[in-house]
Design a protein around this motif. Structure first.
Motif, PDB file in Angstrom:
ATOM      1  N   GLU A  50      -6.618  32.608 -68.627  1.00 43.71           N
ATOM      2  CA  GLU A  50      -5.365  32.822 -67.905  1.00 43.71           C
ATOM      3  C   GLU A  50      -5.024  31.570 -67.132  1.00 43.71           C
ATOM      4  OE1 GLU A  50      -4.099  36.199 -65.173  1.00 43.71           O
ATOM      5  OE2 GLU A  50      -5.607  37.126 -66.486  1.00 43.71           O
ATOM      6  N   LEU A  51      -3.817  31.073 -67.286  1.00 42.14           N
ATOM      7  CA  LEU A  51      -3.373  29.895 -66.549  1.00 42.14           C
ATOM      8  C   LEU A  51      -2.562  30.345 -65.348  1.00 42.14           C
ATOM      9  CD1 LEU A  51      -2.226  27.581 -69.480  1.00 42.14           C
ATOM     10  CD2 LEU A  51      -4.380  27.528 -68.230  1.00 42.14           C
ATOM     11  N   ALA A  52      -2.614  29.542 -64.301  1.00 41.28           N
ATOM     12  CA  ALA A  52      -1.842  29.856 -63.100  1.00 41.28           C
ATOM     13  C   ALA A  52      -0.372  29.562 -63.360  1.00 41.28           C
ATOM     14  CB  ALA A  52      -2.335  29.008 -61.930  1.00 41.28           C
ATOM     15  N   THR A  53       0.454  30.466 -62.864  1.00 43.19           N
ATOM     16  CA  THR A  53       1.900  30.270 -63.002  1.00 43.19           C
ATOM     17  C   THR A  53       2.403  29.515 -61.787  1.00 43.19           C
ATOM     18  OG1 THR A  53       2.428  32.307 -61.858  1.00 43.19           O
ATOM     19  CG2 THR A  53       2.097  32.466 -64.247  1.00 43.19           C
ATOM     20  N   ARG A  54       3.665  29.092 -61.852  1.00 45.00           N
ATOM     21  CA  ARG A  54       4.284  28.410 -60.715  1.00 45.00           C
ATOM     22  C   ARG A  54       4.263  29.350 -59.496  1.00 45.00           C
ATOM     23  NH1 ARG A  54       8.452  24.625 -61.628  1.00 45.00           N
ATOM     24  NH2 ARG A  54       8.256  23.385 -59.764  1.00 45.00           N
ATOM     25  N   GLY A  55       4.521  30.616 -59.695  1.00 47.19           N
ATOM     26  CA  GLY A  55       4.478  31.603 -58.607  1.00 47.19           C
ATOM     27  C   GLY A  55       3.085  31.724 -58.009  1.00 47.19           C
ATOM     28  N   ASP A  56       2.057  31.678 -58.892  1.00 50.89           N
ATOM     29  CA  ASP A  56       0.666  31.728 -58.404  1.00 50.89           C
ATOM     30  C   ASP A  56       0.374  30.548 -57.491  1.00 50.89           C
ATOM     31  OD1 ASP A  56       0.190  34.018 -59.904  1.00 50.89           O
ATOM     32  OD2 ASP A  56      -0.709  32.914 -61.583  1.00 50.89           O
ATOM     33  N   THR A  57       0.779  29.351 -57.911  1.00 51.02           N
ATOM     34  CA  THR A  57       0.502  28.164 -57.100  1.00 51.02           C
ATOM     35  C   THR A  57       1.301  28.181 -55.806  1.00 51.02           C
ATOM     36  OG1 THR A  57       2.134  26.856 -58.325  1.00 51.02           O
ATOM     37  CG2 THR A  57      -0.155  26.729 -59.065  1.00 51.02           C
ATOM     38  N   GLN A  58       2.543  28.688 -55.843  1.00 58.70           N
ATOM     39  CA  GLN A  58       3.339  28.773 -54.620  1.00 58.70           C
ATOM     40  C   GLN A  58       2.726  29.784 -53.646  1.00 58.70           C
ATOM     41  OE1 GLN A  58       7.273  29.606 -56.130  1.00 58.70           O
ATOM     42  NE2 GLN A  58       7.782  27.418 -56.306  1.00 58.70           N
ATOM     43  N   GLU A  59       2.242  30.890 -54.177  1.00 62.98           N
ATOM     44  CA  GLU A  59       1.591  31.902 -53.331  1.00 62.98           C
ATOM     45  C   GLU A  59       0.317  31.332 -52.702  1.00 62.98           C
ATOM     46  OE1 GLU A  59      -0.607  36.171 -53.958  1.00 62.98           O
ATOM     47  OE2 GLU A  59       1.132  35.741 -55.211  1.00 62.98           O
ATOM     48  N   LEU A  60      -0.447  30.609 -53.509  1.00 62.39           N
ATOM     49  CA  LEU A  60      -1.667  29.986 -53.002  1.00 62.39           C
ATOM     50  C   LEU A  60      -1.329  28.955 -51.922  1.00 62.39           C
ATOM     51  CD1 LEU A  60      -4.724  29.562 -53.143  1.00 62.39           C
ATOM     52  CD2 LEU A  60      -4.313  27.891 -54.968  1.00 62.39           C
ATOM     53  N   ARG A  61      -0.294  28.174 -52.139  1.00 61.41           N
ATOM     54  CA  ARG A  61       0.139  27.170 -51.163  1.00 61.41           C
ATOM     55  C   ARG A  61       0.526  27.852 -49.847  1.00 61.41           C
ATOM     56  NH1 ARG A  61       4.795  24.590 -49.324  1.00 61.41           N
ATOM     57  NH2 ARG A  61       4.491  22.381 -48.875  1.00 61.41           N
ATOM     58  N   ALA A  62       1.282  28.958 -49.951  1.00 60.04           N
ATOM     59  CA  ALA A  62       1.699  29.676 -48.736  1.00 60.04           C
ATOM     60  C   ALA A  62       0.478  30.223 -47.989  1.00 60.04           C
ATOM     61  CB  ALA A  62       2.656  30.806 -49.100  1.00 60.04           C
ATOM     62  N   GLU A  63      -0.490  30.759 -48.708  1.00 61.09           N
ATOM     63  CA  GLU A  63      -1.713  31.270 -48.084  1.00 61.09           C
ATOM     64  C   GLU A  63      -2.489  30.142 -47.403  1.00 61.09           C
ATOM     65  OE1 GLU A  63      -4.026  33.399 -50.981  1.00 61.09           O
ATOM     66  OE2 GLU A  63      -2.417  34.841 -51.359  1.00 61.09           O
ATOM     67  N   MET A  64      -2.549  28.992 -48.061  1.00 55.50           N
ATOM     68  CA  MET A  64      -3.271  27.859 -47.483  1.00 55.50           C
ATOM     69  C   MET A  64      -2.566  27.343 -46.229  1.00 55.50           C
ATOM     70  SD  MET A  64      -4.453  25.841 -50.937  1.00 55.50           S
ATOM     71  CE  MET A  64      -5.140  24.464 -50.074  1.00 55.50           C
ATOM     72  N   ALA A 111      -2.504  26.860 -40.393  1.00 50.94           N
ATOM     73  CA  ALA A 111      -1.845  27.112 -39.109  1.00 50.94           C
ATOM     74  C   ALA A 111      -2.773  27.917 -38.197  1.00 50.94           C
ATOM     75  CB  ALA A 111      -0.527  27.842 -39.317  1.00 50.94           C
ATOM     76  N   GLN A 112      -3.486  28.904 -38.763  1.00 49.08           N
ATOM     77  CA  GLN A 112      -4.427  29.688 -37.970  1.00 49.08           C
ATOM     78  C   GLN A 112      -5.570  28.809 -37.450  1.00 49.08           C
ATOM     79  OE1 GLN A 112      -5.502  32.644 -40.861  1.00 49.08           O
ATOM     80  NE2 GLN A 112      -3.923  34.096 -40.183  1.00 49.08           N
ATOM     81  N   ILE A 113      -6.072  27.953 -38.317  1.00 51.77           N
ATOM     82  CA  ILE A 113      -7.159  27.060 -37.913  1.00 51.77           C
ATOM     83  C   ILE A 113      -6.670  26.099 -36.840  1.00 51.77           C
ATOM     84  CG2 ILE A 113      -8.617  25.142 -38.709  1.00 51.77           C
ATOM     85  CD1 ILE A 113      -8.848  26.666 -41.403  1.00 51.77           C
ATOM     86  N   ASP A 114      -5.450  25.560 -37.012  1.00 44.91           N
ATOM     87  CA  ASP A 114      -4.888  24.658 -36.024  1.00 44.91           C
ATOM     88  C   ASP A 114      -4.742  25.356 -34.667  1.00 44.91           C
ATOM     89  OD1 ASP A 114      -3.759  22.123 -35.269  1.00 44.91           O
ATOM     90  OD2 ASP A 114      -1.791  23.095 -35.288  1.00 44.91           O
ATOM     91  N   GLY A 115      -4.285  26.617 -34.692  1.00 44.90           N
ATOM     92  CA  GLY A 115      -4.164  27.386 -33.448  1.00 44.90           C
ATOM     93  C   GLY A 115      -5.509  27.600 -32.791  1.00 44.90           C
ATOM     94  N   ARG A 116      -6.501  27.890 -33.594  1.00 45.59           N
ATOM     95  CA  ARG A 116      -7.854  28.106 -33.048  1.00 45.59           C
ATOM     96  C   ARG A 116      -8.403  26.818 -32.445  1.00 45.59           C
ATOM     97  NH1 ARG A 116     -11.189  30.451 -30.177  1.00 45.59           N
ATOM     98  NH2 ARG A 116     -13.324  30.626 -30.897  1.00 45.59           N
TER      99      ARG A 116
END
Length: 146
Positions: free
Chosen positions: A37-51, A56-61
């Motif tokens: 299974e290859l990652a789709t553009r949506g998969d990579t965008q979702e992963l980018r948003a999660e990262m 941001a959470q790490i920066d806040g901490r």
């Protein structure tokens, strides 16, 4: 579109028939294997948003930890300043005690000199006089009795 392993074998055989075996094998090696299974553009965008969210959470901490550490450092700085002030007070009191001790030592030296002077001027003559008196009395007793 997913490709089955059977379809890959068929493609290999067709390529081998029209090209040589080495070229057919090379073509299959650079293609995606079956059941992959290859990652789709949506998969990579979702992963980018999660990262980005996680960053941001790490920066806040990190910012929170920095603030806590800064407050602790400032509190330690204040405590050290208080200790320095107390140490200065203790040093001043010790200096005062040293001065008083020097004064006491000087007074004791003067007292020692006065006592020695009195010893030689009063006590020693009294002792000598009393010894002379005892000898005189003993001599007198010896002459009266004897």
């Amino acid at each position: 579109m997913k490709v089955s392993e059977e379809q890959r074998r068929t493609l290999f055989e067709l390529l081998r028939d029209h090209l040589d075996e080495e070229t057919a094998r090379l073509v299959l090696e650079v293609t995606v294997p079956a059941n992959t299974e290859l990652a789709t553009r949506g998969d990579t965008q979702e992963l980018r948003a999660e990262m980005l969210l996680r960053f941001a959470q790490i920066d806040g901490r990190i910012t929170e930890v920095e603030g806590t550490m800064l407050r602790q450092i400032l509190a330690l700085h204040d405590r050290i300043g208080g200790l320095e002030a107390r140490m200065s007070e203790v040093e001043a009191r010790i200096s005062g005690l040293e001065a008083r001790m020097s004064d006491v030592e000087a007074r004791m030296g003067g007292l020692e000199a006065k006592l020695t002077e009195r010893l030689y001027k009063v006590v020693v003559p009294v002792l000598i006089a009393s010894n002379v008196l005892i000898v005189a009395v003993a001599t007198w007793i010896g002459t009266v009795v004897g």
